[in-house]
Design an enzyme around this catalytic site. Structure first.
Site, mmCIF file in Angstrom:
data_model
loop_
_atom_site.group_PDB
_atom_site.id
_atom_site.type_symbol
_atom_site.label_atom_id
_atom_site.label_comp_id
_atom_site.label_asym_id
_atom_site.label_seq_id
_atom_site.Cartn_x
_atom_site.Cartn_y
_atom_site.Cartn_z
ATOM 1 N N VAL A 103 -125.405 -42.275 16.865
ATOM 2 C CA VAL A 103 -125.223 -42.691 15.265
ATOM 3 C C VAL A 103 -123.815 -42.706 15.130
ATOM 4 C CG1 VAL A 103 -125.599 -41.460 13.289
ATOM 5 C CG2 VAL A 103 -127.054 -40.969 15.174
ATOM 6 N N HIS A 332 -139.588 -20.132 20.995
ATOM 7 C CA HIS A 332 -138.888 -20.269 19.455
ATOM 8 C C HIS A 332 -137.277 -20.360 19.793
ATOM 9 C CE1 HIS A 332 -142.559 -18.031 18.432
ATOM 10 N NE2 HIS A 332 -143.057 -19.379 18.251
ATOM 11 N N GLY A 365 -134.860 -26.658 13.571
ATOM 12 C CA GLY A 365 -134.883 -25.216 13.879
ATOM 13 C C GLY A 365 -133.315 -24.934 14.247
#
Ligand SMILES: Cc1cc2nc3c(=O)[nH]c(=O)nc-3n(C[C@H](O)[C@H](O)[C@H](O)COP(=O)(O)OP(=O)(O)OC[C@H]3O[C@@H](n4cnc5c(N)ncnc54)[C@H](O)[C@@H]3O)c2cc1C
Ligand code: SF4
Length: 394
Positions: A103, A332, A365
């Site tokens: 990017v 997680h 996240g």
């Protein structure tokens, strides 16, 4: 927008958790989960029940237990049935299986003129590459996608990214175990994947997690639960357990439908400890940053698993990576692009804007800056909706 509602049916594994709650004197801390599932008439397709007819047709949940590996009955509220579906109605092109690898800000260093985004096909041997030009960029690759990409780009095309990139990574301080029942008539597979939760104390939460009949891959990863400070203690306990209960162990290893007979238990804590991700010689590496190191051996889990196993006439097992190597497991992983007041203490501000660049956000996240101690998808979604609501409309 995820369409969360309470699980209407407690199943065997949930009822066992409720019994455990009663034994602990914590009945009030037990509850059904709020889940993003459409509980219409099982297997019946109906017009969009959520978005005034703008969403897709949906099917009612039939409690097959397959949510973890993907709902085949059109009942689980996955992104392709809400955010992505509605975005496409507005003319958005969704380009799947394309990995962004660069990017670069256009005409200047702060991105105010837009960005060039380069991608390559992620599922082809002969990789096709391409590029798009955009005014705005939202990184949403998750802690294991956005963080490694930005660690790489900080050294290349995005040098203004905060030096905090990779800092504040969290495991939700969790532990995953299995309980294999010896009762041939018990099936843990019926129901939605996670139907109940017990708040075992102020910081900790326990959930039974189920897989549908036939999803028994877990079997090859499990070994009898053996906790201890080092590998020798754990291996000795494991061997001792094998010789002390040979029949029980053989029965556990050889159960016919492993997913049906095994109740996975997921224990999560808000207790804070952080890791740091950085780039190593062979890819990304992690090191301890602050607080106690995440551990595979949480004493409460040991006793909760044994008590639960008694209720369902089963045997506790854990992942061999925990028992043998002592490596804790998490479903997680969070953090790495945390929020802060300025670029010295965070990668993004409270509205998810990346410090050092214009028109750039991080919404996944990796933005989570504390252990939620529960499953985080709803928190990630809520923070993302909030961040997007701060962008003025055309
Ligand atoms: C087995 C399992 C069960 C879970 N169950 C639950 C649950 O019941 N409830 C709950 O709340 N949470 C659950 N979680 C956690 C939850 O899935 C994650 O916390 C959540 O999906 C993270 O969202 P995210 O947007 O950060 O990343 P992800 O959902 O991982 O999305 C990131 C996406 O970006 C893509 N990507 C990454 N890098 C690039 C790149 N360079 N270019 C282009 N695309 C890229 C990835 O392929 C992926 O599709 C579970 C996790 C696991 C592993
Ligand atoms: S239990 Fe899960 S996978 Fe099965 S129908 Fe319901 S939502 Fe879909």
């Amino acid at each position: 927008m995820l369409g969360a509602n309470p699980n209407p049916k407690l199943q065997v594994g949930d009822k066992a958790l409720q019994q455990l709650a009663q034994q602990m004197g914590k009945e009030k801390e037990f509850e059904s989960t709020n889940v993003a599932v459409f509980f219409g008439q099982p297997d019946k397709t109906v017009p969009d029940p959520y978005f005034n007819g703008k969403g897709p047709d949906r099917g009612g949940c039939n409690f097959c237990g397959g949510c973890m590996i993907g709902c085949r009955y059109n009942a689980k509220n996955t992104l392709d049935k809400n955010y992505l579906y509605l975005a496409r109605q507005l003319g958005v092109t969704v380009q799947a299986e394309s990995e962004v690898y660069d990017v670069t800000p256009l005409n200047g260093s702060d991105g105010s003129s837009g960005y060039e985004i380069k991608w390559k096909r992620s599922t082809r041997y002969f990789k096709k590459k391409g590029r798009v030009i955009g005014k705005n960029v939202v990184f949403a690759g998750g802690a294991l996608g956005t963080v490694p990409l930005l660690l790489k780009l900080k050294k290349k095309s995005l040098p203004n990214i905060s030096a905090k990139i990779g800092s504040g990574v969290r495991t939700n301080s969790e532990s995953l175990l299995g309980i294999i029942t010896f009762d041939k008539n018990t099936s843990f597979s019926e129901g939605i994947a996670i139907g109940s939760i017990l708040h075992t104390d102020e910081y900790s939460h326990l959930e039974p997690v189920r897989y549908s009949s036939g999803s028994g891959f877990w079997r090859i990863l499990l070994a009898p639960m053996a906790h201890g400070r080092n590998v020798f203690i754990r291996l000795s306990k494991l061997i001792y357990d094998f010789f002390r209960h040979p029949i029980q162990n053989l029965k556990a290893i050889s159960v016919w439908d492993f997913a049906k007979r095994t109740q996975i238990l997921l224990f999560m804590q808000t207790i804070n400890s952080t890791l740091r991700f950085s780039r190593g010689l062979f890819g990304m590496k992690s090191s301890m940053e602050a607080g106690p190191a995440p551990t595979a051996f949480i004493p409460e889990v040991d006793s909760l698993a044994k008590d639960y196993a008694k209720i369902v006439n089963g045997k506790p097992v854990s992942l061999f990576t925990e028992t043998i190597m002592g490596i804790p497991t998490t479903a997680h992983i969070l953090g790495g692009c945390v929020m802060g007041n300025n670029s010295n203490d965070g990668v993004i501000d409270k509205d998810n804007r990346v410090f050092g660049y214009e028109n750039m956000w991080i919404c996944d996240g990796s933005m989570i800056s504390a252990n939620p101690g529960v499953n985080p998808a709803l928190t990630i979604t809520a923070l993302t909706e909030r961040a997007m609501s701060k962008i003025p409309g055309k």
